[in-house]
Design a protein around this motif. Sequence first.
Motif, mmCIF file in Angstrom:
data_model
loop_
_atom_site.group_PDB
_atom_site.id
_atom_site.type_symbol
_atom_site.label_atom_id
_atom_site.label_comp_id
_atom_site.label_asym_id
_atom_site.label_seq_id
_atom_site.Cartn_x
_atom_site.Cartn_y
_atom_site.Cartn_z
ATOM 1 N N ALA A 139 0.828 -1.245 -0.134
ATOM 2 C CA ALA A 139 0.188 0.016 0.095
ATOM 3 C C ALA A 139 1.042 1.219 -0.030
ATOM 4 O O ALA A 139 0.502 2.229 -0.644
ATOM 5 N N ILE A 140 2.147 0.876 0.430
ATOM 6 C CA ILE A 140 2.879 2.254 0.666
ATOM 7 C C ILE A 140 3.227 3.267 -0.807
ATOM 8 O O ILE A 140 2.757 4.109 -1.102
ATOM 9 N N PRO A 141 3.661 2.413 -1.616
ATOM 10 C CA PRO A 141 4.001 3.021 -2.901
ATOM 11 C C PRO A 141 2.563 3.578 -3.769
ATOM 12 O O PRO A 141 2.511 4.386 -4.289
ATOM 13 N N ALA A 142 1.670 2.486 -3.608
ATOM 14 C CA ALA A 142 0.229 2.632 -4.214
ATOM 15 C C ALA A 142 -0.212 4.039 -3.777
ATOM 16 O O ALA A 142 -0.663 4.618 -4.716
ATOM 17 N N MET A 143 -0.220 3.973 -2.338
ATOM 18 C CA MET A 143 -0.997 5.390 -2.022
ATOM 19 C C MET A 143 -0.073 6.497 -2.056
ATOM 20 O O MET A 143 -0.840 7.576 -2.419
ATOM 21 N N PHE A 144 1.069 6.524 -1.778
ATOM 22 C CA PHE A 144 1.685 7.712 -2.250
ATOM 23 C C PHE A 144 1.914 8.111 -3.678
ATOM 24 O O PHE A 144 1.522 9.309 -3.934
ATOM 25 N N GLY A 145 2.009 6.923 -4.622
ATOM 26 C CA GLY A 145 1.972 7.371 -5.924
ATOM 27 C C GLY A 145 0.402 7.921 -6.538
ATOM 28 O O GLY A 145 0.166 8.976 -7.256
ATOM 29 N N GLY A 146 -0.502 7.242 -5.712
ATOM 30 C CA GLY A 146 -1.925 7.851 -6.167
ATOM 31 C C GLY A 146 -1.971 9.254 -5.414
ATOM 32 O O GLY A 146 -2.910 9.995 -6.224
ATOM 33 N N SER A 147 -1.697 9.385 -4.267
ATOM 34 C CA SER A 147 -1.763 11.053 -3.912
ATOM 35 C C SER A 147 -1.096 12.176 -4.502
ATOM 36 O O SER A 147 -1.673 13.010 -4.725
ATOM 37 N N LEU A 148 0.073 11.523 -4.994
ATOM 38 C CA LEU A 148 1.088 12.444 -5.905
ATOM 39 C C LEU A 148 0.339 12.901 -7.168
ATOM 40 O O LEU A 148 0.336 14.189 -7.570
ATOM 41 N N LEU A 149 -0.181 11.892 -7.730
ATOM 42 C CA LEU A 149 -1.136 12.215 -9.092
ATOM 43 C C LEU A 149 -2.241 13.133 -8.838
ATOM 44 O O LEU A 149 -2.399 13.929 -9.660
#
Length: 279
Positions: A204-214
């Motif tokens: 979830a860590i890269p998935a959520m950080f990546g989605g939030s940055l987008l």
Amino acid sequence: MLNILKSIIFGIVEGITEWLPISSTGHLYLFQAFMPLSGPKAFVSMYMVVIQLGAIMAVVVLYWKRLWPLRRIRTTKDSVGQIGWDHNILKMWLKVIIATIPAAVIGGPLDNFFEAHFYNPKSIAVMLILFGILFIIVENQNASRRARVYSIDDLTYRDIIIIGLFQLIAAMFPGTSRSGATIIGALMIGVSRTTAAEFTFFLAIPAMFGGSLLKLRHFHHFTGSQAAVLAVGMIVAFAVSVAAIKFLMNYIKTHDFKPFGWYRIVLGIVVLAVGMLAH
């Protein structure tokens, strides 16, 4: 002030549903449908994703020692020790990155398309029911067989690619549950419940950080009230997530995931019924 109160409720919902396999995005959009946050559509869309950063920080805090790869390595010549890399943790992160690739490469560019076509109560209800049924089927099958993998270290690259593809399904269809999809994928290929849950947390860590940055990339102008609403939601999501993660890890030591499957089915039916009555 009303938006702040709603954000507290949304934070509680996010903190519980992000880690239990019952779909945080699905619950948030259902709450938005029946108890909407006020504000521009762009802000609400961004809020629904970025609030997850509060939840993910709970994983970072609770699992810090298993996530941070730098260690003080003691030797016989040096009693204080030197800073070095923990190669087991680096290997774990490599697996997380590989499992993230399908959702990042396919799900990321098509995010707006899926949000426009599938982020609605009917689609959410259907996916809640389908994956609820799948949870029950998979757990019934696993009842008579022993798990093959009991540690993230033992996950093969074939295993993590399969888990990553299940995360892609969750990225496309709200109501699926990112944690639910990846846990089901892991259980289907013989991963133990505890290992499946832990790898899902780390994934979830890269998935959520990546989605939030987008989302943040397309939203540049916060008002003071919007920033406050988002901050409150993230803080509440963090606090509730800590409790939810601890509960789940204790629960699955002696229980399976079937109750979550039944919950999803009942909730999906209720959402479909409410939608039919509304029309």
